[in-house]
Write a protein that holds these residues in place. Structure first.
Motif: not given
Length: 57
Positions: A29-48
């Motif tokens: 679960l921790n690994a999945d959440l870390s991957a999700l966090d990285a994906d969301l941060q990358a998506a936020g960077d693109v949107e910014r």
């Protein structure tokens, strides 16, 4: 029962304890959440970047 239908236990042949199962689930679960966090941060960077480019142009 054939070996194909019996889940493999750790190399010892003894069933895993509940604590070990929970630790493995929490690690997954921790690994999945870390991957999700990285994906969301990358998506936020693109949107910014898109918003900043729109304001500059």
């Amino acid at each position: 029962m054939s070996e194909e239908t019996v889940p493999q236990q750790g190399g010892t042949g003894q069933p895993k304890g509940l604590l070990q199962q929970m630790e493995e689930l929490m690690a997954a679960l921790n690994a999945d959440l870390s991957a999700l966090d990285a994906d969301l941060q990358a998506a936020g960077d693109v949107e910014r970047r898109v918003v900043e480019e729109g304001q500059a142009g």
